[in-house]
Design a protein around this motif. Structure first.
Motif: not given
Length: 104
Positions: A29, A33, A61, A65, A70, A72-73, A75
């Motif tokens: 991931e 990204t 992030v 994770r 759970d 994301d960026a 948050d």
């Protein structure tokens, strides 16, 4: 408690302690990204000090994770990081180092 032998690092977000870990999925991931050609290129960015805040955010992030978070960026952008940006940078660097080295 974070286990450095398992590549774990701790970070406190909004007063809650989280364990970060770069699992294989989290690393994939992260590569996607950051559009990094290889993991070596990503590590070299950090070692040379040529990383951006975007790199640091993506690394945290991915680690969160990998540790079971759970969010994301978005948050993370809204979260209060205990220790502020300096702690976030320290944790990001420690997380990346712990994924590829054995603790002394």
């Amino acid at each position: 408690m974070a286990n450095p032998y398992a590549g774990e690092v701790a970070l406190v977000l909004d007063g809650k302690r989280h364990v970060l870990k770069l699992t294989l999925g989290a690393l994939a991931e992260l590569e996607a990204t950051l559009r990094a050609d290889t993991l070596v290129a990503l590590v070299e960015r950090y070692e040379s000090g040529a990383y951006s805040t975007r790199d640091m955010l993506a690394l945290i992030v991915a680690g969160l994770r990998g540790g079971g978070w759970d969010g994301d960026a978005a948050d993370l952008l809204a979260a209060d990081i205990e220790g502020g940006p300096l702690e976030a940078a320290r944790v990001a660097g420690a997380l990346l180092a712990s994924a590829f080295t054995v603790p002394a």
